[in-house]
Write a protein that holds these residues in place. Structure first.
Motif, PDB file in Angstrom:
ATOM      1  N   LEU A 181     -25.674  32.916  36.998  1.00  0.00           N
ATOM      2  CA  LEU A 181     -26.790  32.051  37.392  1.00  0.00           C
ATOM      3  C   LEU A 181     -27.148  31.063  36.287  1.00  0.00           C
ATOM      4  CD1 LEU A 181     -29.155  31.258  39.264  1.00  0.00           C
ATOM      5  CD2 LEU A 181     -30.450  33.151  38.243  1.00  0.00           C
ATOM      6  N   PHE A 182     -27.265  31.562  35.064  1.00  0.00           N
ATOM      7  CA  PHE A 182     -27.714  30.696  33.978  1.00  0.00           C
ATOM      8  C   PHE A 182     -26.630  29.716  33.523  1.00  0.00           C
ATOM      9  CE2 PHE A 182     -30.772  34.303  33.112  1.00  0.00           C
ATOM     10  CZ  PHE A 182     -31.857  33.606  33.612  1.00  0.00           C
ATOM     11  N   GLY A 230     -24.643  28.306  35.620  1.00  0.00           N
ATOM     12  CA  GLY A 230     -24.793  27.253  36.622  1.00  0.00           C
ATOM     13  C   GLY A 230     -25.956  26.334  36.300  1.00  0.00           C
ATOM     14  N   ILE A 231     -27.085  26.929  35.915  1.00  0.00           N
ATOM     15  CA  ILE A 231     -28.254  26.116  35.539  1.00  0.00           C
ATOM     16  C   ILE A 231     -27.952  25.243  34.326  1.00  0.00           C
ATOM     17  CG2 ILE A 231     -30.627  26.244  34.704  1.00  0.00           C
ATOM     18  CD1 ILE A 231     -30.969  28.776  36.370  1.00  0.00           C
ATOM     19  N   LEU A 232     -27.258  25.829  33.324  1.00  0.00           N
ATOM     20  CA  LEU A 232     -26.909  25.073  32.122  1.00  0.00           C
ATOM     21  C   LEU A 232     -26.013  23.889  32.451  1.00  0.00           C
ATOM     22  CD1 LEU A 232     -27.049  24.917  29.016  1.00  0.00           C
ATOM     23  CD2 LEU A 232     -25.060  26.424  28.937  1.00  0.00           C
ATOM     24  N   ILE A 245     -25.827  22.249  35.332  1.00  0.00           N
ATOM     25  CA  ILE A 245     -26.595  21.233  36.070  1.00  0.00           C
ATOM     26  C   ILE A 245     -27.493  20.436  35.142  1.00  0.00           C
ATOM     27  CG2 ILE A 245     -28.372  20.906  37.823  1.00  0.00           C
ATOM     28  CD1 ILE A 245     -27.203  23.330  39.283  1.00  0.00           C
ATOM     29  N   THR A 246     -28.215  21.124  34.255  1.00  0.00           N
ATOM     30  CA  THR A 246     -29.169  20.425  33.384  1.00  0.00           C
ATOM     31  C   THR A 246     -28.470  19.501  32.393  1.00  0.00           C
ATOM     32  OG1 THR A 246     -29.158  22.368  31.933  1.00  0.00           O
ATOM     33  CG2 THR A 246     -30.921  22.221  33.565  1.00  0.00           C
TER      34      THR A 246
END
Length: 466
Positions: free
Chosen positions: A371-372, A374-376, A378-379
């Protein structure tokens, strides 16, 4: 004691072990010698592994400048950017190559020298690596830093194989799982310590960065002068040296009691069972249907752990934060949060592992990392349109591991090795004999098992995986 009496005693002990809760462990399980052995062993071994994961991050710009100056002094011109990147990548990754070499060496060294003396001899690798890396700047030879990193990797590979064996074999079965967490916790503490020592206020400066690597000699020296006063593994003394008197004395020291006849008999029982096993090659192990799912699960677990991207985060934390737009002077302090959070997570897992079980923690850990990552991705991508999609590879690996554990991995909490084998066997519609123990990591297949192994034997085999 005959086999019936042994089976009866084992059944009674199994019942007591199942009724015992982690919160009711008594302090007598933790003898002074056992605590010293675990702390000294972890400080001089797993702590150094974690320290070397993060120590190259803070002085990266100074090391690259050192490479450029050395190259210009020898060649008469500045180093090509691609060559500099290659040298830096080799400096970072050669630590893992050394770890592979150390892992392949430890079986032979451990068999000849024993667990304790393997750890003692391993300190020679750490001290020699520390001297090479600390003196590289003064000598003007960047090759010394690269060779030192390789030797330090060898030290890490040996330490992370020998230390768990030593701690597993000297600890009572009631606290064996908790004691095993010491290794993981000290790795995290080592990572955090490397980040702290790399702060500009300490050793993270252009004039002092070699001392970051010289500090490696301190934990190694502490272990070198402390470990000789502790006994060798009692199981090694019985299995390999056939020294029953020495094994009894070692048990008395680590368990803190005079009557160790039950523990000695347990080890002798293990020896009798091991005489009924047949050594097989790795290829024969992979072909064995009895342990196929266990072997595959071990491979998937280790592959996901090594390929999940965690090491890449430690090695390139500063670069990631820099690309995220954080000012360089704030990066070292923000980096501390990553090491601190991992340390807290390791302590938390050690406290709840006996209550939640291994399977939920594995699935949750890999799932959260997916999950993280993926977030990293995207950001970072939305902020500067950078080529940061490599994190999606790590996310996919973590997600694959979590899904695999959900569908394949049975829970191992409070279960014997035979029960775990039966759970795996259900996936191929075959059930192994109830009294058959198999351990994939030791590359053994049971041939004529004892009719009634005790719970202590099951517990030893289950925790014997390194």
């Amino acid at each position: 004691m005959d086999s019936r009496a042994w089976a009866h005693a084992g059944a009674a002990e199994r019942g007591r072990a199942q009724r015992r809760t982690p919160g009711r462990r008594t302090r007598k399980d933790w003898s002074c010698s056992l605590i010293v052995a675990s702390l000294v062993g972890a400080f001089g071994s797993s702590f150094l592994y974690g320290y070397n994961l993060s120590v190259v991050n803070a002085p990266a710009q100074y090391i690259k400048s050192f490479y450029n100056e050395s190259w210009e002094r020898r060649q008469g011109h500045t180093i090509d950017p691609d060559t500099l990147t290659l040298l830096w990548s080799v400096t970072v990754s050669i630590f893992a190559i050394g770890g592979l070499v150390g892992t392949l060496m430890v079986k032979l060294i451990g068999k000849v020298l024993g667990r304790k003396y393997t750890l003692l001899v391993n300190n020679g690798f750490a001290i020699s690596a520390a001297l090479l890396m600390a003196c590289s700047l003064q000598a003007g030879a960047f090759e010394m830093l690269i060779v030192g990193r390789f030797i330090m990797g060898v030290d890490g590979g040996i330490a992370l194989s020998a230390l768990p064996m030593y701690l597993n074999e000297i600890s009572p079965k009631e606290i064996r799982g908790s004691l095993g967490q010491v290794t993981a916790i000290f790795i995290c503490i080592g990572v955090f310590a490397g980040q702290v020592m790399g702060l500009p206020e300490l050793l993270g400066k252009e004039s002092t960065w070699p001392y970051l690597f010289g500090m490696i000699a301190v934990p190694a020296f502490v272990q070198l002068v402390s470990l000789p006063f502790l006994p060798e593994s009692p199981r090694y003394l019985l299995f390999e040296k056939h020294d029953q008197a020495g094994a009894e004395k070692a048990f008395q020291t680590f368990l803190g009691k005079e009557d160790v006849s039950r523990e000695v008999e347990e080890v002798l029982m293990e020896s009798r069972v091991q005489r009924n096993v047949q050594l097989v090659s790795v290829l024969e192990l992979l072909r064995s249907p009895l342990v196929r799912w266990q072997v595959f699960t071990v491979v998937v677990t280790m592959a996901c752990y090594q390929l999940c991207g965690l090491n890449a985060i430690w090695f390139y934390t500063n670069s990631i934060f820099e690309k995220a737009g954080i000012s360089p002077e704030k990066i070292p302090y923000i980096t501390l949060s990553t090491g601190g959070i991992e340390t807290l997570a390791a302590i938390f897992s050690g406290l709840v592992i006996e209550r939640l079980g291994r399977r939920p923690l594995l699935m949750g850990g890999f799932g959260l990392m997916a999950l993280f990552f993926g977030i990293l991705t995207i950001t970072l991508t939305l902020q500067k349109s950078l080529d940061t999609y490599c994190f999606l590879v790590f996310a996919a690996i973590c997600l694959t591991g979590a899904v695999y554990f959900y569908f394949v991995l049975p829970e191992t909490k409070n279960r014997t090795q035979a029960e775990i084998s039966q759970a795996f066997a259900k996936r191929k519609k075959a059930c192994p004999p109830e009294n058959t123990d198999s351990t994939a990591s030791d590359t053994k297949v049971t041939r004529k098992p004892e009719p009634d192994p005790a719970s202590t034997l099951d517990n030893y085999v289950k925790n014997g995986v390194v």
